[in-house]
Scaffold this motif. Sequence first.
Motif, PDB file in Angstrom:
ATOM      1  N   ALA A 123       0.847  -1.255   0.022  1.00  0.00           N
ATOM      2  CA  ALA A 123       0.224  -0.184   0.046  1.00  0.00           C
ATOM      3  C   ALA A 123       0.676   1.248   0.043  1.00  0.00           C
ATOM      4  O   ALA A 123       2.119   1.321   0.635  1.00  0.00           O
ATOM      5  CB  ALA A 123      -0.761  -0.003   1.338  1.00  0.00           C
ATOM      6  N   PRO A 124       0.431   2.177  -0.691  1.00  0.00           N
ATOM      7  CA  PRO A 124       1.243   3.474  -0.942  1.00  0.00           C
ATOM      8  C   PRO A 124       1.453   4.429   0.694  1.00  0.00           C
ATOM      9  O   PRO A 124       0.363   4.085   1.512  1.00  0.00           O
ATOM     10  CB  PRO A 124       0.685   4.236  -1.597  1.00  0.00           C
ATOM     11  N   VAL A 125       2.321   4.636   0.867  1.00  0.00           N
ATOM     12  CA  VAL A 125       2.505   5.327   2.339  1.00  0.00           C
ATOM     13  C   VAL A 125       2.569   6.916   1.947  1.00  0.00           C
ATOM     14  O   VAL A 125       3.094   7.247   1.228  1.00  0.00           O
ATOM     15  CB  VAL A 125       4.174   4.986   2.841  1.00  0.00           C
ATOM     16  N   ALA A 126       1.562   7.354   2.742  1.00  0.00           N
ATOM     17  CA  ALA A 126       1.481   8.870   2.602  1.00  0.00           C
ATOM     18  C   ALA A 126       2.431   9.539   3.390  1.00  0.00           C
ATOM     19  O   ALA A 126       3.095   9.112   4.456  1.00  0.00           O
ATOM     20  CB  ALA A 126       0.083   9.175   3.510  1.00  0.00           C
ATOM     21  N   GLY A 127       3.236  10.588   2.906  1.00  0.00           N
ATOM     22  CA  GLY A 127       3.881  11.507   3.603  1.00  0.00           C
ATOM     23  C   GLY A 127       3.356  12.233   4.964  1.00  0.00           C
ATOM     24  O   GLY A 127       2.141  12.095   5.103  1.00  0.00           O
ATOM     25  N   PRO A 128       4.284  12.858   5.677  1.00  0.00           N
ATOM     26  CA  PRO A 128       3.821  13.394   6.861  1.00  0.00           C
ATOM     27  C   PRO A 128       2.734  14.502   6.674  1.00  0.00           C
ATOM     28  O   PRO A 128       2.915  15.456   5.452  1.00  0.00           O
ATOM     29  CB  PRO A 128       5.039  13.998   7.407  1.00  0.00           C
ATOM     30  N   ALA A 129       1.846  14.950   7.507  1.00  0.00           N
ATOM     31  CA  ALA A 129       0.995  16.172   7.018  1.00  0.00           C
ATOM     32  C   ALA A 129       1.540  17.486   7.164  1.00  0.00           C
ATOM     33  O   ALA A 129       2.662  17.497   7.853  1.00  0.00           O
ATOM     34  CB  ALA A 129      -0.084  15.845   8.442  1.00  0.00           C
ATOM     35  N   THR A 130       1.190  18.059   6.480  1.00  0.00           N
ATOM     36  CA  THR A 130       1.626  19.548   6.572  1.00  0.00           C
ATOM     37  C   THR A 130       0.742  20.626   7.433  1.00  0.00           C
ATOM     38  O   THR A 130      -0.458  20.630   6.902  1.00  0.00           O
ATOM     39  CB  THR A 130       1.651  20.104   5.156  1.00  0.00           C
ATOM     40  N   PRO A 131       1.001  21.278   8.346  1.00  0.00           N
ATOM     41  CA  PRO A 131       0.296  22.058   9.039  1.00  0.00           C
ATOM     42  C   PRO A 131      -0.222  23.277   8.305  1.00  0.00           C
ATOM     43  O   PRO A 131       0.589  23.834   7.596  1.00  0.00           O
ATOM     44  CB  PRO A 131       0.856  22.399  10.423  1.00  0.00           C
ATOM     45  N   VAL A 132      -1.329  23.490   8.592  1.00  0.00           N
ATOM     46  CA  VAL A 132      -2.024  24.868   7.805  1.00  0.00           C
ATOM     47  C   VAL A 132      -2.047  25.791   8.904  1.00  0.00           C
ATOM     48  O   VAL A 132      -2.970  25.643   9.971  1.00  0.00           O
ATOM     49  CB  VAL A 132      -3.371  24.358   7.294  1.00  0.00           C
ATOM     50  N   LYS A 133      -1.682  27.018   8.548  1.00  0.00           N
ATOM     51  CA  LYS A 133      -1.826  28.156   9.715  1.00  0.00           C
ATOM     52  C   LYS A 133      -3.208  29.008   9.421  1.00  0.00           C
ATOM     53  O   LYS A 133      -3.178  29.922  10.494  1.00  0.00           O
ATOM     54  CB  LYS A 133      -0.766  29.113   9.715  1.00  0.00           C
ATOM     55  N   ARG A 134      -3.819  28.906   8.450  1.00  0.00           N
ATOM     56  CA  ARG A 134      -4.999  29.672   8.221  1.00  0.00           C
ATOM     57  C   ARG A 134      -6.108  28.576   7.922  1.00  0.00           C
ATOM     58  O   ARG A 134      -5.892  27.594   7.585  1.00  0.00           O
ATOM     59  CB  ARG A 134      -4.954  30.755   7.391  1.00  0.00           C
ATOM     60  N   ALA A 135      -7.510  29.038   7.821  1.00  0.00           N
ATOM     61  CA  ALA A 135      -8.327  28.228   7.600  1.00  0.00           C
ATOM     62  C   ALA A 135      -8.342  27.764   6.012  1.00  0.00           C
ATOM     63  O   ALA A 135      -7.886  28.288   5.142  1.00  0.00           O
ATOM     64  CB  ALA A 135      -9.608  29.135   7.686  1.00  0.00           C
ATOM     65  N   ALA A 136      -8.664  26.592   5.896  1.00  0.00           N
ATOM     66  CA  ALA A 136      -8.367  25.861   4.687  1.00  0.00           C
ATOM     67  C   ALA A 136      -9.633  25.580   4.088  1.00  0.00           C
ATOM     68  O   ALA A 136     -10.823  25.289   4.463  1.00  0.00           O
ATOM     69  CB  ALA A 136      -7.357  24.689   4.551  1.00  0.00           C
TER      70      ALA A 136
END
Length: 140
Positions: A123-136
């Motif tokens: 199964a593909p391995v997802a990379g680490p999550a990127t934090p978002v500093k404002r509303a997405a």
Amino acid sequence: MHDGDISYGSLAPITVVAQPTSSVTPATLPVSTYQKSGVTATFSGFAPGATVSFSIGNLGSGDTAGPDAVADASGTVTLRYVPEAGSNYAGEGEYFLGAFSDGGAVRAAQLTFAVTADAAAPAPVAGPATPVKRAATFTG
């Protein structure tokens, strides 16, 4: 003949030969490789120049496997068996290969090989999550 006489009919000499030996390569393989490349079986110990027939089977059926071959000067024949698509012998399972000459009077030791399921792709391995500093916002 008199009472008590035993008649054995005519006598003829017989020749006892050792049972031919067998080997298969590979002995276990994944179904995709088997369907593409098959297996190679070597049968040794037939009379040089003997016509040898082949068979394949599983627990449910049996059939001829390829054209007859002529044993070489050392009494060896080789069968490369690639299954026909959709046949009883093209999927996963355990199979038997045999070789015989002289109308079945001389039979090589039967050999078996196993066809297994192909390995599952990782199964593909997802990379680490990127934090978002404002509303997405997400669409789609």
